[in-house]
Scaffold this motif. Sequence first.
Motif, PDB file in Angstrom:
ATOM      1  N   GLU A 282     -20.461   7.753   0.231  1.00  0.00           N
ATOM      2  CA  GLU A 282     -20.434   6.356   1.677  1.00  0.00           C
ATOM      3  C   GLU A 282     -19.428   5.572   1.168  1.00  0.00           C
ATOM      4  OE1 GLU A 282     -24.130   2.951   2.533  1.00  0.00           O
ATOM      5  OE2 GLU A 282     -24.845   4.076   0.778  1.00  0.00           O
ATOM      6  N   GLU A 283     -18.875   4.648   0.284  1.00  0.00           N
ATOM      7  CA  GLU A 283     -17.883   3.442  -0.045  1.00  0.00           C
ATOM      8  C   GLU A 283     -16.464   4.673   0.587  1.00  0.00           C
ATOM      9  OE1 GLU A 283     -18.838   0.495  -0.052  1.00  0.00           O
ATOM     10  OE2 GLU A 283     -20.895   1.350  -0.752  1.00  0.00           O
ATOM     11  N   SER A 284     -16.302   5.891   0.195  1.00  0.00           N
ATOM     12  CA  SER A 284     -14.711   5.784   0.275  1.00  0.00           C
ATOM     13  C   SER A 284     -14.810   6.265   1.780  1.00  0.00           C
ATOM     14  CB  SER A 284     -14.877   7.487   0.336  1.00  0.00           C
ATOM     15  OG  SER A 284     -15.499   8.847   0.445  1.00  0.00           O
ATOM     16  N   LEU A 285     -15.791   7.022   2.563  1.00  0.00           N
ATOM     17  CA  LEU A 285     -16.164   6.304   4.499  1.00  0.00           C
ATOM     18  C   LEU A 285     -16.053   5.318   4.651  1.00  0.00           C
ATOM     19  CD1 LEU A 285     -19.244   8.548   5.422  1.00  0.00           C
ATOM     20  CD2 LEU A 285     -16.969   8.525   6.231  1.00  0.00           C
ATOM     21  N   GLN A 286     -16.312   3.842   4.043  1.00  0.00           N
ATOM     22  CA  GLN A 286     -16.212   2.523   4.402  1.00  0.00           C
ATOM     23  C   GLN A 286     -14.704   2.787   4.821  1.00  0.00           C
ATOM     24  OE1 GLN A 286     -18.200   0.473   5.078  1.00  0.00           O
ATOM     25  NE2 GLN A 286     -16.526  -2.149   5.462  1.00  0.00           N
ATOM     26  N   LEU A 287     -14.087   2.737   3.143  1.00  0.00           N
ATOM     27  CA  LEU A 287     -12.722   2.884   3.072  1.00  0.00           C
ATOM     28  C   LEU A 287     -11.399   3.486   4.845  1.00  0.00           C
ATOM     29  CD1 LEU A 287     -11.619   2.649  -0.540  1.00  0.00           C
ATOM     30  CD2 LEU A 287     -12.288   1.239   1.089  1.00  0.00           C
ATOM     31  N   CYS A 288     -12.720   4.524   5.286  1.00  0.00           N
ATOM     32  CA  CYS A 288     -11.502   5.343   6.004  1.00  0.00           C
ATOM     33  C   CYS A 288     -11.751   5.077   7.544  1.00  0.00           C
ATOM     34  CB  CYS A 288     -12.181   6.916   5.288  1.00  0.00           C
ATOM     35  SG  CYS A 288     -11.225   7.817   4.215  1.00  0.00           S
ATOM     36  N   ARG A 289     -12.960   3.865   7.679  1.00  0.00           N
ATOM     37  CA  ARG A 289     -13.310   3.683   8.941  1.00  0.00           C
ATOM     38  C   ARG A 289     -12.557   3.897  10.085  1.00  0.00           C
ATOM     39  NH1 ARG A 289     -13.691  -0.899   6.198  1.00  0.00           N
ATOM     40  NH2 ARG A 289     -12.965  -3.065   7.537  1.00  0.00           N
ATOM     41  N   PRO A 290     -11.180   3.318   9.857  1.00  0.00           N
ATOM     42  CA  PRO A 290      -9.966   2.966  10.554  1.00  0.00           C
ATOM     43  C   PRO A 290      -9.680   4.661  11.118  1.00  0.00           C
ATOM     44  CG  PRO A 290      -9.463   1.770   9.137  1.00  0.00           C
ATOM     45  CD  PRO A 290     -10.327   2.535   8.185  1.00  0.00           C
ATOM     46  N   PHE A 291     -10.122   5.213  10.899  1.00  0.00           N
ATOM     47  CA  PHE A 291      -9.280   7.040  11.269  1.00  0.00           C
ATOM     48  C   PHE A 291     -10.968   7.023  11.939  1.00  0.00           C
ATOM     49  CE2 PHE A 291      -7.884   7.555   6.922  1.00  0.00           C
ATOM     50  CZ  PHE A 291      -6.911   7.483   6.749  1.00  0.00           C
ATOM     51  N   LEU A 292     -11.827   7.010  12.229  1.00  0.00           N
ATOM     52  CA  LEU A 292     -12.858   7.628  12.721  1.00  0.00           C
ATOM     53  C   LEU A 292     -12.949   6.479  14.094  1.00  0.00           C
ATOM     54  CD1 LEU A 292     -16.291   6.752  10.330  1.00  0.00           C
ATOM     55  CD2 LEU A 292     -15.416   9.105  11.074  1.00  0.00           C
ATOM     56  N   ALA A 293     -11.787   5.991  13.971  1.00  0.00           N
ATOM     57  CA  ALA A 293     -11.371   4.885  15.866  1.00  0.00           C
ATOM     58  C   ALA A 293     -10.966   5.460  16.666  1.00  0.00           C
ATOM     59  CB  ALA A 293     -11.375   3.727  15.412  1.00  0.00           C
ATOM     60  N   ASP A 331     -13.010  -4.583   2.273  1.00  0.00           N
ATOM     61  CA  ASP A 331     -12.656  -3.625   1.084  1.00  0.00           C
ATOM     62  C   ASP A 331     -13.034  -3.397   0.051  1.00  0.00           C
ATOM     63  OD1 ASP A 331     -13.299  -2.307   4.037  1.00  0.00           O
ATOM     64  OD2 ASP A 331     -11.141  -1.894   4.031  1.00  0.00           O
ATOM     65  N   ALA A 332     -12.782  -4.580  -0.367  1.00  0.00           N
ATOM     66  CA  ALA A 332     -12.760  -5.194  -2.079  1.00  0.00           C
ATOM     67  C   ALA A 332     -13.616  -4.163  -2.447  1.00  0.00           C
ATOM     68  CB  ALA A 332     -12.242  -6.239  -2.047  1.00  0.00           C
ATOM     69  N   LEU A 333     -15.336  -5.116  -2.422  1.00  0.00           N
ATOM     70  CA  LEU A 333     -16.619  -4.242  -2.932  1.00  0.00           C
ATOM     71  C   LEU A 333     -16.636  -2.787  -2.501  1.00  0.00           C
ATOM     72  CD1 LEU A 333     -18.603  -4.405  -4.478  1.00  0.00           C
ATOM     73  CD2 LEU A 333     -19.784  -4.682  -2.273  1.00  0.00           C
ATOM     74  N   SER A 334     -15.675  -1.874  -1.255  1.00  0.00           N
ATOM     75  CA  SER A 334     -15.426  -1.057  -1.833  1.00  0.00           C
ATOM     76  C   SER A 334     -14.475  -0.217  -2.632  1.00  0.00           C
ATOM     77  CB  SER A 334     -15.806  -0.742  -0.425  1.00  0.00           C
ATOM     78  OG  SER A 334     -17.139  -0.945   0.320  1.00  0.00           O
ATOM     79  N   LEU A 335     -14.101  -0.456  -2.603  1.00  0.00           N
ATOM     80  CA  LEU A 335     -12.621  -0.114  -3.252  1.00  0.00           C
ATOM     81  C   LEU A 335     -12.703  -0.100  -4.741  1.00  0.00           C
ATOM     82  CD1 LEU A 335      -9.610   0.829  -2.774  1.00  0.00           C
ATOM     83  CD2 LEU A 335      -8.768  -1.548  -3.068  1.00  0.00           C
TER      84      LEU A 335
END
Length: 366
Positions: A282-293, A331-335
């Motif tokens: 879940e948290e790495s998906l948050q970091l990778c969200r730019p790729f989804l767009a 993204d700081a918390l997710s990272l």
Amino acid sequence: MIRVEQLRKSFGTLEVLKGITVEIRKGEVVSIIGPSGCGKSTFLRCLNLLEQPTAGSIHVDGVDILDRRAEVARLRQRMNMVFQSFNLFSHLSVVANLTLGPIRLKGMEPKAAREKAIELLRLVGLAEKADSYPDELSGGQKQRVAIARCLAMEPEVILFDEPTSALDPTMVREVLSVIRRLAKEGMTMVIVTHEMDFARDVSSRVLYFDQGVIHEEGTPDQIFDHPQRDRTRAFIHRIRSLTRRFASPDFDLYALNAEVEAFCEKQILSRPVRDNLLLLIEESLQLCRPFLAVGGLEMTLSHSETTDRTELVWTAPGVRLNPLDGEDLEDALSLNLVRNLCASADHEWVDGVNRLKLVLKTGSES
């Protein structure tokens, strides 16, 4: 005990078995693995003559069972089968399901048949359900009754056709425990299964079927740890990995979590590992969200039994973008969570593809 030579089976123009040759010795537990549609279940049904082979020979204790003079009913008493869909008689009680065959086919006295049935139900842990009906049982209980019914005919060989495929994950273990007990008691068994850990644990030999032939065979260690052929290696790897592609930010997170939980169940990963893995995804998906767009994102989750290593890899084409740089305050918390959950976290950009590899901490590293 069983010798099969050049066994072939076709359905019209479709050739499912393309020349199977194998021997199964008394007391062996042979597991058959392979992709769907490769002929595993058809092979079992041919052994029991539920399907008539197109060509080849099957000998049981030296007797050609494909001979027109062979006594098929007697053969099926010696080589009984447990199906994935239980096939219990719903209008009969559990004990009546067990006594029907011995009374009608073997001429056993009803009282003796019932005593034997109760004894077998104790063996599979269901003596208290003797007078219940199949509809009152869980899936795992029905399958254990089906195994007891098979044993009531005192077979020399039991054929299992994916005995856990119709069960919820929580019910799989109770059925596999019964089969393990039979293996320890020396019962000859041929098991078609997708439960790789079970096949490794219980088998004396493993056959890998692919495209209608035995592509490779050997001990569990040989097949699962040191496969010699490319198709076998690819299959074993697929079983121990989960790959999913995300084309947009509007993916179904609940469905993904359910698939990951099922993967953890198959790999027998502990609850803390499962929970940490779900959080990491879940948290790495948050970091990778730019790729989804822009171009989509692919996730590959894998686990190695030998090293106890669980690895999560995200790949995405496009310009170089390292999600671990984390300049965005959102993204700081997710990272921080990702770094705390991982034994290692690395990003590389090769040939226009971003690759983020995350290795989950083991219990000792947490």
